[in-house]
Design a protein around this motif. Structure first.
Motif, PDB file in Angstrom:
ATOM      1  N   ALA A   1      -2.403 -18.012 -60.787  1.00 19.93           N
ATOM      2  CA  ALA A   1      -1.858 -17.956 -59.434  1.00 19.93           C
ATOM      3  C   ALA A   1      -1.111 -16.668 -59.143  1.00 19.93           C
ATOM      4  O   ALA A   1      -0.868 -16.346 -57.974  1.00 19.93           O
ATOM      5  N   ASP A   2      -0.740 -15.926 -60.178  1.00 18.98           N
ATOM      6  CA  ASP A   2      -0.018 -14.666 -59.992  1.00 18.98           C
ATOM      7  C   ASP A   2      -0.887 -13.449 -60.300  1.00 18.98           C
ATOM      8  O   ASP A   2      -0.836 -12.444 -59.593  1.00 18.98           O
ATOM      9  N   ALA A   3      -1.687 -13.523 -61.352  1.00 15.64           N
ATOM     10  CA  ALA A   3      -2.465 -12.362 -61.795  1.00 15.64           C
ATOM     11  C   ALA A   3      -3.495 -11.918 -60.765  1.00 15.64           C
ATOM     12  O   ALA A   3      -3.879 -10.741 -60.740  1.00 15.64           O
ATOM     13  N   LEU A   4      -3.969 -12.841 -59.916  1.00 17.33           N
ATOM     14  CA  LEU A   4      -5.008 -12.498 -58.942  1.00 17.33           C
ATOM     15  C   LEU A   4      -4.446 -12.082 -57.589  1.00 17.33           C
ATOM     16  O   LEU A   4      -5.212 -11.829 -56.651  1.00 17.33           O
ATOM     17  N   ILE A   5      -3.121 -11.997 -57.469  1.00 13.70           N
ATOM     18  CA  ILE A   5      -2.528 -11.602 -56.189  1.00 13.70           C
ATOM     19  C   ILE A   5      -2.955 -10.189 -55.800  1.00 13.70           C
ATOM     20  O   ILE A   5      -3.396  -9.945 -54.664  1.00 13.70           O
ATOM     21  N   ARG A   6      -2.814  -9.245 -56.720  1.00 16.34           N
ATOM     22  CA  ARG A   6      -3.106  -7.848 -56.397  1.00 16.34           C
ATOM     23  C   ARG A   6      -4.552  -7.636 -55.934  1.00 16.34           C
ATOM     24  O   ARG A   6      -4.776  -7.009 -54.884  1.00 16.34           O
ATOM     25  N   PRO A   7      -5.572  -8.148 -56.645  1.00 17.19           N
ATOM     26  CA  PRO A   7      -6.937  -7.928 -56.156  1.00 17.19           C
ATOM     27  C   PRO A   7      -7.214  -8.581 -54.807  1.00 17.19           C
ATOM     28  O   PRO A   7      -7.995  -8.056 -54.010  1.00 17.19           O
ATOM     29  N   VAL A   8      -6.567  -9.714 -54.530  1.00 16.31           N
ATOM     30  CA  VAL A   8      -6.763 -10.351 -53.224  1.00 16.31           C
ATOM     31  C   VAL A   8      -6.129  -9.502 -52.123  1.00 16.31           C
ATOM     32  O   VAL A   8      -6.698  -9.345 -51.036  1.00 16.31           O
TER      33      VAL A   8
ATOM     34  N   ARG B   1     -19.087  -3.997 -51.529  1.00 16.76           N
ATOM     35  CA  ARG B   1     -18.892  -4.248 -50.095  1.00 16.76           C
ATOM     36  C   ARG B   1     -19.600  -5.522 -49.631  1.00 16.76           C
ATOM     37  O   ARG B   1     -20.350  -5.526 -48.648  1.00 16.76           O
ATOM     38  N   VAL B   2     -19.358  -6.605 -50.339  1.00 15.75           N
ATOM     39  CA  VAL B   2     -19.861  -7.895 -49.871  1.00 15.75           C
ATOM     40  C   VAL B   2     -19.155  -8.258 -48.576  1.00 15.75           C
ATOM     41  O   VAL B   2     -18.096  -7.709 -48.229  1.00 15.75           O
ATOM     42  N   ASP B   3     -19.723  -9.212 -47.844  1.00  9.27           N
ATOM     43  CA  ASP B   3     -19.142  -9.601 -46.558  1.00  9.27           C
ATOM     44  C   ASP B   3     -17.961 -10.553 -46.708  1.00  9.27           C
ATOM     45  O   ASP B   3     -17.144 -10.669 -45.796  1.00  9.27           O
ATOM     46  N   GLY B   4     -17.880 -11.241 -47.842  1.00  5.04           N
ATOM     47  CA  GLY B   4     -16.771 -12.158 -48.065  1.00  5.04           C
ATOM     48  C   GLY B   4     -16.704 -12.565 -49.515  1.00  5.04           C
ATOM     49  O   GLY B   4     -17.729 -12.576 -50.218  1.00  5.04           O
TER      50      GLY B   4
ATOM     51  N   VAL C   1     -14.331  -8.754 -61.947  1.00  2.00           N
ATOM     52  CA  VAL C   1     -15.408  -9.311 -61.114  1.00  2.00           C
ATOM     53  C   VAL C   1     -15.075  -9.135 -59.639  1.00  2.00           C
ATOM     54  O   VAL C   1     -15.922  -8.720 -58.840  1.00  2.00           O
ATOM     55  N   VAL C   2     -13.829  -9.439 -59.276  1.00  2.00           N
ATOM     56  CA  VAL C   2     -13.408  -9.242 -57.878  1.00  2.00           C
ATOM     57  C   VAL C   2     -13.582  -7.783 -57.481  1.00  2.00           C
ATOM     58  O   VAL C   2     -14.129  -7.469 -56.413  1.00  2.00           O
ATOM     59  N   GLN C   3     -13.116  -6.867 -58.333  1.00  2.00           N
ATOM     60  CA  GLN C   3     -13.202  -5.443 -58.013  1.00  2.00           C
ATOM     61  C   GLN C   3     -14.648  -4.993 -57.871  1.00  2.00           C
ATOM     62  O   GLN C   3     -14.981  -4.187 -56.989  1.00  2.00           O
TER      63      GLN C   3
END
Length: 353
Positions: A125-132, A114-117, A106-108
């Motif tokens: 807490a660890d698995a979402l580090i890379r996409p952020v 190209r949303v604004d935010g 979903v993040v990707q």
């Protein structure tokens, strides 16, 4: 007779370097014109520039899941803030709160759009580090809400959430109040590994309950899982083991609380075993009035969604934002459930109402 310059150009003895130098001098005067033409060609038509300036901001709100009342209340708050600032809010998350891969996808997807935010409640807490981090590199700002992320704070704009450790401490005090002077044996039923918000509640509870010498924690290492059904199974297993001795159970989120309550009802222990929970629902609110639940630690999910969107908008305006924005934590009991603030949080408004 040829001029020196023509003679040099025509002479077979003229060096390759001299020829290149002559060509460079002849082209130098053209460079500014070429650059100007390229820049003009890169500019979008005036009407396209105007359309871009008039286009509303588009924020993606990504919860841990979409089914529980808590997330629908977050959505409502986000949409209220979006209406105020004229921003489009798209609310999308995984169907299950343990589906890390789906939340990453979903993040990707929003990065590709190209949303604004992006406003994200990481379910791990660890698995979402890379996409952020990918969002940060792509220039798409991220506000973390509800649950933290184990990464450099520079990777996101702000963290908007409940002080979950404090919430755990309040749950411990509520349990001590329910047990009274005699104290007793209690179970902490955890949620799921990787969930930072509930982990903080669990640790806050254990830290505070340890100060009560008359209360003994007899189990604190069992995880209920992300659904009411898995929570029922885990609660029943714990009651099979400790049902004759347990005096209190603390759960740290809505589905775990629902599962523990149903398991207690099946064994006719509801009300006898003190139950302290987090987050509200219709059945939990009714159980509070009936004396089956003894305290509910409440967050403010509407404020959380609202403040997360407002924080993102402030960041895009170039304003300084707080590293952590606390949206408050409260305790509901049968005695205070009709007070204005408590009554509102026990019945949080949800999107679509």
């Amino acid at each position: 007779m040829l001029s020196p310059s023509l003679a040099n150009a025509a002479s077979p003895r003229a060096s390759h370097g001299q020829l290149l130098a002559n060509r460079f001098r002849r082209l130098t005067w053209l460079a500014p014109i070429i650059v100007l033409l390229v820049c003009v060609g890169c500019q979008p038509p005036a009407n396209e520039q105007a359309d871009s300036a008039d286009k509303p901001l588009h924020f993606a709100v990504i919860p841990k899941g979409t089914t529980h009342i808590f997330w629908q209340s977050v959505k409502l708050g986000a949409e209220q803030a979006g209406d105020e600032i004229g921003a489009k809010i798209t609310f999308r998350g995984p169907s299950k709160e343990n589906d890390r891969d789906e939340q990453i996808n979903v993040v990707q997807g929003f990065l590709n759009a190209r949303v604004d935010g992006i406003l994200l409640a990481p379910l791990d807490a660890d698995a979402l580090i890379r996409p952020v981090k990918e969002a940060s590199r792509a220039g798409v700002p991220v506000v973390i809400f509800d649950s933290g992320l184990n990464t450099d704070p520079g990777d996101y704009v702000s963290y908007v959430a409940t002080d979950n450790f404090e919430g755990g401490k309040l749950a411990a005090q509520a349990m001590a109040n329910a047990l009274g002077a005699d104290g007793g044996d209690v179970i902490l039923l955890r949620y799921q590994q990787g969930s930072e918000s509930t982990h903080q509640r669990e640790e806050g509870f254990l830290a505070a309950i340890a100060k009560h010498e008359n209360i003994r924690v007899i189990s604190s290492d069992q995880y209920a899982g992300t659904t009411t059904e898995t929570a029922i199974d885990k609660a029943q297993a714990l009651l099979n083991r400790f049902g004759d001795t347990v005096d209190g159970i603390c759960t740290v989120c809505e589905p775990t609380a629902e599962g523990a309550l149903r398991a207690l009802r099946e064994r006719q222990l509801a009300g006898k075993v003190k139950l302290v929970t987090f987050d509200s629902s219709d059945s939990l609110r009714e159980s509070l009035s009936a004396g089956e639940t003894h305290a509910i630690v409440l967050q403010d999910p509407v404020a959380m969604g609202y403040q997360a969107v407002k924080t993102m908008a402030a960041h895009l305006r170039g304003e300084t934002t707080e590293a952590f924005l606390d949206t408050g934590v409260f305790v509901a009991t049968a005695e205070n459930q009709d007070e204005e603030t408590i009554a509102r949080l026990l019945r949080p408004a949800v999107a679509g109402e």
